[in-house]
Write an enzyme that holds these catalytic residues in place. Structure first.
Site, PDB file in Angstrom:
ATOM      1  N   LYS A 227      12.436  11.342 -30.084  1.00 38.46           N
ATOM      2  CA  LYS A 227      11.284  12.015 -30.004  1.00 38.46           C
ATOM      3  C   LYS A 227      10.229  11.750 -31.069  1.00 38.46           C
ATOM      4  CE  LYS A 227      11.755  15.256 -26.066  1.00 38.46           C
ATOM      5  NZ  LYS A 227      11.766  16.546 -25.597  1.00 38.46           N
TER       6      LYS A 227
ATOM      7  N   LYS B 116      15.430   6.162 -18.620  1.00 42.16           N
ATOM      8  CA  LYS B 116      15.401   7.383 -17.899  1.00 42.16           C
ATOM      9  C   LYS B 116      14.071   7.738 -17.286  1.00 42.16           C
ATOM     10  CE  LYS B 116      15.680  11.713 -19.819  1.00 42.16           C
ATOM     11  NZ  LYS B 116      15.940  12.837 -20.443  1.00 42.16           N
TER      12      LYS B 116
ATOM     13  N   LYS C 213       9.056  12.545 -17.849  1.00 49.16           N
ATOM     14  CA  LYS C 213       7.447  13.136 -17.596  1.00 49.16           C
ATOM     15  C   LYS C 213       6.498  12.198 -18.263  1.00 49.16           C
ATOM     16  CE  LYS C 213       8.974  17.805 -17.415  1.00 49.16           C
ATOM     17  NZ  LYS C 213       9.509  18.904 -18.305  1.00 49.16           N
TER      18      LYS C 213
HETATM   19  P1  AMP Z   1      12.689  18.251 -19.485  1.00 49.28           P
HETATM   20  O1  AMP Z   1      11.894  17.629 -18.477  1.00 49.28           O
HETATM   21  O2  AMP Z   1      13.130  17.457 -20.571  1.00 49.28           O
HETATM   22  O3  AMP Z   1      12.493  19.638 -19.681  1.00 49.28           O
HETATM   23  O4  AMP Z   1      14.154  18.605 -18.697  1.00 49.28           O
HETATM   24  C1  AMP Z   1      14.485  19.589 -17.742  1.00 49.28           C
HETATM   25  C2  AMP Z   1      15.758  19.298 -17.293  1.00 49.28           C
HETATM   26  O5  AMP Z   1      15.928  18.378 -16.536  1.00 49.28           O
HETATM   27  C3  AMP Z   1      16.908  19.178 -18.440  1.00 49.28           C
HETATM   28  O6  AMP Z   1      18.058  19.928 -18.060  1.00 49.28           O
HETATM   29  C4  AMP Z   1      17.069  17.579 -18.516  1.00 49.28           C
HETATM   30  O7  AMP Z   1      18.379  17.268 -18.759  1.00 49.28           O
HETATM   31  C5  AMP Z   1      16.936  17.191 -16.996  1.00 49.28           C
HETATM   32  N1  AMP Z   1      16.302  16.022 -16.859  1.00 49.28           N
HETATM   33  C6  AMP Z   1      15.354  15.562 -17.413  1.00 49.28           C
HETATM   34  N2  AMP Z   1      15.265  14.168 -16.822  1.00 49.28           N
HETATM   35  C7  AMP Z   1      16.143  13.885 -16.216  1.00 49.28           C
HETATM   36  C8  AMP Z   1      16.584  12.631 -15.538  1.00 49.28           C
HETATM   37  N3  AMP Z   1      15.736  11.412 -15.556  1.00 49.28           N
HETATM   38  N4  AMP Z   1      17.864  12.661 -14.877  1.00 49.28           N
HETATM   39  C9  AMP Z   1      18.479  13.817 -14.789  1.00 49.28           C
HETATM   40  N5  AMP Z   1      18.075  14.989 -15.344  1.00 49.28           N
HETATM   41  C10 AMP Z   1      16.998  14.943 -16.254  1.00 49.28           C
HETATM   42  N1  TRP Z   2      15.923  21.265 -24.202  1.00 47.39           N
HETATM   43  C1  TRP Z   2      15.867  21.435 -22.777  1.00 47.39           C
HETATM   44  C2  TRP Z   2      14.982  20.066 -22.313  1.00 47.39           C
HETATM   45  O1  TRP Z   2      14.328  19.603 -22.856  1.00 47.39           O
HETATM   46  C3  TRP Z   2      15.050  22.587 -22.473  1.00 47.39           C
HETATM   47  C4  TRP Z   2      15.591  23.937 -22.829  1.00 47.39           C
HETATM   48  C5  TRP Z   2      15.138  24.969 -23.822  1.00 47.39           C
HETATM   49  C6  TRP Z   2      17.072  24.487 -22.277  1.00 47.39           C
HETATM   50  N2  TRP Z   2      15.834  25.880 -23.862  1.00 47.39           N
HETATM   51  C7  TRP Z   2      17.072  25.756 -23.108  1.00 47.39           C
HETATM   52  C8  TRP Z   2      17.910  23.943 -21.358  1.00 47.39           C
HETATM   53  C9  TRP Z   2      18.188  26.417 -23.072  1.00 47.39           C
HETATM   54  C10 TRP Z   2      19.132  24.946 -21.441  1.00 47.39           C
HETATM   55  C11 TRP Z   2      19.101  26.216 -22.019  1.00 47.39           C
HETATM   56  O2  TRP Z   2      15.527  19.647 -21.129  1.00 47.39           O
END
Ligand code: AMP
Ligand code: TRP
Length: 333
Positions: free
Chosen positions: A114, A198, A201
């Site tokens: 990131k 991957k 978003k």
């Molecule tokens: P985030 O969008 O990074 O906050 O992720 C929220 C949750 O979705 C987390 O548990 C990530 O591991 C899961 N996640 C995000 N992108 C993917 C993806 N492309 N495939 C599977 N899981 C994902």
């Molecule tokens: N870091 C996680 C992600 O980007 C989001 C997250 C924040 C999270 N606090 C958490 C996931 C606690 C599990 C438990 O997806």
């Protein structure tokens, strides 16, 4: 005995099929298993580790909450709230930041990804992000944390921090080391445009992902344009890893139809991509369109969403602030 579940999703917009298959679908399954106590958090404090527009952030918090509700997370069964409502998360995070070691954080691959090339310009918050995540989890004595594969390293860190705190303050078992719950299959959904990246978003191309707010026409169009290759669909999984786009689409199909990859391969072997894409579109529309319609409906009733968060916040605060108080006592405050 039931599990204590905690998980979080960042309100940074564009929740997509990867979030659904990798995370939210599991949240719902876990909530519906008898005996489990689930806390699902919209992690807005994590969101501000990168710059956010205040108006858009507010909207994204509501949209992520609406996505939780529309996917089947039920505020009567689970605690749903946004992190910034509960001050104990920030307080716990500071304390645990004094337990975590620089060397541990320096190993975190998500920070490296990131922060990109210019680490000097990344926020300090982005660097200590995994410590806040640790506080989230430990304050609720969570036993299990459903996340996508990319969060596994952060869970290992949470375990290390819990153990060191317990050791430093001679309080065995006070902080509980959580277990990650990572789906064995289809834990990484990839971009529709590049099977080695991957689904995310933040991908500038909207065609790379299916958003949970996409309508039927958008889904149809995105699957039509999804990248494939020139070979026919495979008869087995032998060379599938060399065909990441095909593997990903078959994975999405398998996950949404609750069948093994092997079954999907058998179902489509010898067929052409247009036949497969037709079936894939059908299942994605069947599973995602009702969610999308419900999200849009919920977003017309902002008061309801805000009430869910506020009520959830109160319940979360009771648990988390008690734990922080106990931490403070152990520390000598
Ligand atoms: P985030 O969008 O990074 O906050 O992720 C929220 C949750 O979705 C987390 O548990 C990530 O591991 C899961 N996640 C995000 N992108 C993917 C993806 N492309 N495939 C599977 N899981 C994902
Ligand atoms: N870091 C996680 C992600 O980007 C989001 C997250 C924040 C999270 N606090 C958490 C996931 C606690 C599990 C438990 O997806």
């Amino acid at each position: 005995m039931g599990k204590k579940i905690f998980s979080g999703v960042q309100p940074t917009g564009n929740l997509h099929l990867g979030n659904y298959i990798g995370a939210i679908k599991n949240f719902v399954d876990l909530q519906n298993q008898k005996g489990n106590e689930c806390v699902y958090c919209v992690v807005d404090l994590h969101a501000i580790t990168t710059k956010q527009d205040p108006k858009i952030l507010k909207n994204n918090i509501r949209e992520t909450t609406a996505a939780f509700l529309a996917s089947g997370i039920d505020p009567k069964k689970s605690i749903i709230f946004n992190q910034s409502l509960v001050a104990a998360h920030s307080e716990g995070s500071w304390i645990l930041g004094c337990i975590a070691r620089m060397g541990w954080l320096n190993r975190m691959t998500q920070f490296k990804e990131k922060a990109g090339k210019d680490k000097e310009k990344a926020s300090v918050g982005l660097y200590i992000y995994p410590v806040l995540m640790t506080a989230d989890i430990l304050l609720y004595d969570s036993t299990h944390v459903p996340v996508g594969e990319d969060q596994k390293q952060h869970l290992e860190l949470a375990r290390d921090i819990a153990q060191k705190f317990n050791l430093d303050f001679d309080s065995p078992d006070f902080l509980r080391a959580p277990e990650p719950l990572i789906q064995k299959n289809f834990s990484r959904i990839m971009s529709l445009k590049d099977g080695t990246n991957k689904m995310s978003k933040s991908d500038p191309s909207d065609l790379s992902r299916i958003n949970l707010t996409d309508n039927k026409d958008q889904i149809v169009n995105k699957i039509k344009k999804a990248k494939t290759d020139n070979d026919p669909l495979p008869d087995d999984n032998k060379n599938l890893s060399k065909r990441p786009e095909v593997e990903n689409l078959l994975g999405i199909y398998s996950s949404l139809s609750d069948q093994s990859l092997k079954n999907s391969i058998n179902e489509f072997s010898g067929k052409n991509f247009s036949q497969f894409k037709e079936k894939l579109t059908e299942i994605v529309v069947e599973k995602i369109s009702p969610i999308s319609i419900e999200i849009n409906k919920l977003l017309k009733d902002i008061d309801y969403i805000d009430t869910v968060l506020k009520e959830g916040g109160k319940r979360a605060d009771l648990i988390a602030s008690k734990k922080v108080l106990e931490m403070k006592k152990l520390i000598g405050f």
